[in-house]
Design an enzyme around this catalytic site. Structure first.
Site, PDB file in Angstrom:
ATOM      1  N   SER A 285      69.495  10.377 113.109  1.00 26.71           N
ATOM      2  CA  SER A 285      70.334   9.596 114.027  1.00 26.71           C
ATOM      3  C   SER A 285      70.089   8.116 113.809  1.00 26.71           C
ATOM      4  O   SER A 285      69.086   7.728 113.209  1.00 26.71           O
ATOM      5  CB  SER A 285      69.980   9.927 115.480  1.00 26.71           C
ATOM      6  OG  SER A 285      68.821   9.203 115.877  1.00 26.71           O
ATOM      7  N   ASP A 286      70.973   7.272 114.286  1.00 26.71           N
ATOM      8  CA  ASP A 286      70.655   5.848 114.310  1.00 26.71           C
ATOM      9  C   ASP A 286      69.708   5.594 115.505  1.00 26.71           C
ATOM     10  O   ASP A 286      69.437   6.481 116.315  1.00 26.71           O
ATOM     11  CB  ASP A 286      71.932   4.999 114.390  1.00 26.71           C
ATOM     12  CG  ASP A 286      71.673   3.596 113.831  1.00 26.71           C
ATOM     13  OD1 ASP A 286      70.498   3.197 113.715  1.00 26.71           O
ATOM     14  OD2 ASP A 286      72.645   2.882 113.524  1.00 26.71           O
ATOM     15  N   TYR A 287      69.260   4.377 115.597  1.00 24.93           N
ATOM     16  CA  TYR A 287      68.204   3.984 116.539  1.00 24.93           C
ATOM     17  C   TYR A 287      68.576   4.328 117.993  1.00 24.93           C
ATOM     18  O   TYR A 287      69.517   3.752 118.545  1.00 24.93           O
ATOM     19  CB  TYR A 287      68.029   2.473 116.412  1.00 24.93           C
ATOM     20  CG  TYR A 287      66.680   1.921 116.808  1.00 24.93           C
ATOM     21  CD1 TYR A 287      65.798   1.443 115.852  1.00 24.93           C
ATOM     22  CD2 TYR A 287      66.298   1.847 118.133  1.00 24.93           C
ATOM     23  CE1 TYR A 287      64.580   0.912 116.202  1.00 24.93           C
ATOM     24  CE2 TYR A 287      65.079   1.319 118.496  1.00 24.93           C
ATOM     25  CZ  TYR A 287      64.224   0.849 117.522  1.00 24.93           C
ATOM     26  OH  TYR A 287      63.011   0.318 117.875  1.00 24.93           O
ATOM     27  N   ALA A 289      70.241   6.584 119.121  1.00 26.62           N
ATOM     28  CA  ALA A 289      71.642   6.997 119.293  1.00 26.62           C
ATOM     29  C   ALA A 289      71.765   8.293 120.077  1.00 26.62           C
ATOM     30  O   ALA A 289      72.773   8.521 120.752  1.00 26.62           O
ATOM     31  CB  ALA A 289      72.323   7.125 117.938  1.00 26.62           C
TER      32      ALA A 289
END
Ligand code: BGC
Length: 758
Positions: A285-287, A289
């Site tokens: 995942s992104d930070y 997210a």
């Protein structure tokens, strides 16, 4: 050392470790992972799906104070924002000495355009149109990063971007999906090397999947609404190219598409990525997210957010902690199948295995290698080479450039003596103290007969609030205590005493990149005022632009004698710019993103369609603006040279392209000027009538060719049916019979055309 740690690990892991083979793909991988997973508890398995940030760099809003405890508890599979051999070894030791199963950590970092040797920002580098040099930049970045303890970079960023208000245009390769795909594949090859398990390579992570560049209004993290055809035709191709190039990992984007956040979108993460493209790696995942599904109004609580993201196909949770906290219970409650957890854990263990970490968890943390490769002379050489090739000459009236290596040059502007901002955003472990500034470069390359006088002229920003906000995030912006009026007077005095003025104007590096959207994309007004004042001295003025995004440059284009786009070029910026200014290198860069005429045209790209009322400036009811042209000021593919080139009409071998055949398009290119130089010759096609309307131009080929003054060469482009394909009404990938235009030229605006039939 390697043998010893392998042995220690082997003793602990028993049978499993004895089966551990050399790094890379091996038939022993599956049995090894089977045996290891058979020993893992549910909580230990979930631990592999968890990633936390260390405190060496800040790339998001939160940092856990206790990440080291979590490692010791076997609750973490990967750490990011940690590097250097010593620190990665220290953390790795926690994983392989303190935990029950001794599974090594994966160390990740945003090595976006170099690790310590910093190359041009990716958008700038793409303007070189040189795929092999871009691959080499990624290769060098991987060599430096891997020597510094890293296994994995969150790059390449391949988001197609047509909205320069969005600050992250700086991280990608511009507006065109065809070129973007070539660059994506080159960068993946560069980072990962030719086989898994090399200690001079890192895993790549293609991001941000998908359509992040189409955030509404150019506002970062904003929503995206888009039909499937546009998504597939314009935004997905570089991701697919990265997957085909063997990218090991992928990152879903922060944005939603049509109401569904990408992090939790099974259509993107399963149907397209796994079923259609057969992606074998894992998705991180992104930070935070996963947690952000809650404020987005998509999940009611942490458990639901974890379930939705995980079941959609996000294997690893970066930083939110919600997998760690919730997945074990979700499995126990039957809300997440154990088989899915096993599948994701296996993907991550496979990546570790291929890197050789089960054999030697410290094989990337190597002081000697770090000393040998980081910032090494060959890396500096490459940085200088790719940097000068990334520079785009936008205007050169009366051949004011190249400068002579004699006389007095006034260098004025806030970026002339700045080693920090010219690294550009996401400059990883790069340090401003290692940068060649513009002044240093000019002095070095200009030699003894050039007198260089410098005045700052203005501070980079005069907006107090922005100045402070950027500094709170490490921008390091300074203010000259003398005040505006005295600085201005000094600049004008210096200008009057010179033969020519070079002005270093632009953005602070953190005015582009993440969370750096702007609605007015111009030089700050006080910098523009300085340019006008300096021009009023009557001296020839060369404006160097330092920026991470296209700017609106109408005024500068009128006032300056020469306009040079230098982006943020990184460690060798000063030398590279000086090479170009003094003519030691004849500029050859071409824009890969349109520079709009004004903000009202945005989004803007060369891939326009005709519409039913094609633009005609003399006819009222046609598709146009009353107050601006449809065309950007500087279009895709545009860039000047100190010499001139003539490109002939394209010639075809036959007037018909047949299925299964290739087809040759020939053009003659002549260097008609008096200097040697390089030209990027571009080939575009247009399908004149189709069951789905087509853009008026689509790039389908290019060649970068070096010609001596007066020299002429024939270039041959290959076209095939594949180049004519698009998604038809039933979303089938087809080429339809009919008439096509083929256009060849040195920008998307200046082309010569002929026709053929398919
Ligand atoms: C960015 C990603 C980056 C991640 C980790 C996020 O804020 O969107 O591009 O890889 O942080 O630093």
């Amino acid at each position: 050392m390697r043998g010893l740690s392998g042995l220690v690990l082997g003793l602990v892991m028993g049978v499993a470790a004895r089966a551990a083979a050399a790094p890379g793909d091996s038939p022993k991988m599956k049995p090894f992972i089977d045996q290891l997973m058979a020993k893992m508890t549910l909580q230990e398995k979930v631990g592999q799906l968890v990633q936390y940030s260390a405190d060496m760099a800040v790339t998001g809003a939160t940092i856990r104070a206790d990440y080291q405890n979590e490692i010791e508890k076997g609750q973490v599979g990967s750490i990011f924002n940690a590097y250097t051999p010593a620190f990665t070894r220290q953390l790795q030791r926690l994983a392989v000495e303190k935990t029950r199963l001794k599974i090594p950590l994966l160390f990740a970092y945003d090595v976006i355009h170099g690790h310590k040797t910093i190359f041009p920002i990716p958008l700038g580098e793409s303007a070189s149109w040189d795929l092999s040099l871009m691959e080499k930049s990624a290769r060098i970045a991987a060599a430096e990063a891997s020597a510094d303890g890293l296994h994995w970079t969150f790059a390449p960023m391949v988001d197609i971007a047509r909205d320069p208000r969005w600050g992250r245009v700086s991280e990608g390769a511009g507006e065109d999906p065809w070129l973007g795909s070539k660059i994506a594949a080159a960068r993946v090859r560069g980072f990962q090397g030719d086989r898994p398990g090399r200690t001079d390579s890192v895993l790549a992570c293609v991001k941000h999947y998908a359509a992040y560049g189409a955030a509404r209004g150019g506002r970062d993290y904003n929503i995206v609404s888009m039909g499937e055809r546009e998504l597939r035709e314009d935004y997905l191709p570089p991701f697919r190219a990265a997957v085909e190039a063997g990218v090991a990992t992928l990152m879903p984007s922060f944005n939603e598409i049509n109401g569904i956040p990408a992090t939790a979108d099974p259509m993107l993460l399963q149907k397209i990525l796994r079923e259609e493209w057969k992606f074998q790696g894992f998705a991180v995942s992104d930070y935070t997210a996963v947690e952000e599904l809650i404020p987005a109004g998509f999940a009611a609580d942490g458990a639901e957010a974890a379930r939705l993201a995980f079941r959609a196909g996000t294997d690893m949770d970066m930083q939110s902690g919600l997998y760690q906290k919730n997945l074990p219970n979700l499995v126990r409650q039957g809300k997440v199948p154990m088989a899915e957890v096993d599948r994701s854990v296996r993907r991550i263990l496979e990546a570790k295995y291929r890197l050789g970490l089960f054999q030697d968890p410290y094989r990337f943390s190597n002081e000697d290698r770090a000393k040998g490769v980081i910032l090494s002379p060959p890396h500096q050489e490459h940085a200088r080479e790719i940097s000068r090739r990334s520079i785009v000459l936008l205007k050169n009236a009366n051949s004011v450039l190249p400068l002579k290596k004699q006389g007095t040059i006034a260098v004025i502007g806030p970026l002339a003596d700045d080693g920090l901002n010219i690294l550009g955003n996401w400059s990883a472990a790069g340090r401003g103290t290692k940068t060649v500034t513009l002044l240093e470069g000019l002095r070095q390359v200009g030699g003894e007969n050039v007198r260089i006088v410098h005045a700052r002229g203005v501070d980079l920003l005069d907006d107090e609030v922005l100045h402070q906000t950027l500094n709170e995030h490490g921008a390091g912006l300074t203010k000259d205590p003398r005040g505006a009026e005295e600085m201005r007077r000094e600049a004008l005095r210096v200008a009057r005493g010179a033969d020519v003025v070079v002005m270093a104007l632009g953005e602070a590096e953190s005015m582009s990149g993440e969370a750096a959207s702007r609605t007015v994309i111009r030089l700050p007004a006080h910098q523009q005022a300085l340019l006008r004042d300096v021009k009023a001295t009557g001296k020839p003025v060369v404006v160097l632009l330092f920026n991470g995004r296209p700017l609106v440059l109408g005024m500068e284009n009128e006032v300056a004698d020469a306009l040079v786009e230098t982006w943020f070029l990184g460690t060798q910026a000063g030398n590279a710019i000086a090479d170009v200014l003094f003519g030691d290198y004849n500029p050859s860069g071409k824009l890969t993103i349109s520079f709009p005429y004004n903000e009202g045209q945005i989004p803007v790209s060369y891939l326009d369609k005709s519409t039913g009322r094609p633009m005609n400036p003399k006819v009222k009811y046609t598709t146009k603006y009353l107050d601006a042209p449809n065309e950007p000021l500087f279009p895709f593919g545009y860039g000047l040279s100190y010499t001139s080139f003539e490109i002939s009409e394209p010639r075809l071998d036959s007037e018909r392209l047949k299925a299964g055949q290739r087809f040759k398009v020939r053009v003659d290119v002549t260097n008609t000027g008096s200097r040697d130089g390089e030209e990027v010759v571009q080939l575009y096609i247009r399908d004149l009538v189709a069951t789905v309307t087509r853009p008026m131009k689509q790039l389908r080929g290019f060649r970068k060719v070096f010609l001596k003054a007066g020299e002429k060469k024939e270039l041959v482009f290959d076209l095939s049916v594949e180049d004519l394909k698009f998604y038809d009404q039933k979303m089938r990938w087809v080429a339809e019979p009919g008439t096509f235009q083929v256009m060849v030229g040195n920008s998307s605006r200046d082309v010569k055309a002929t026709e053929f039939r398919f």
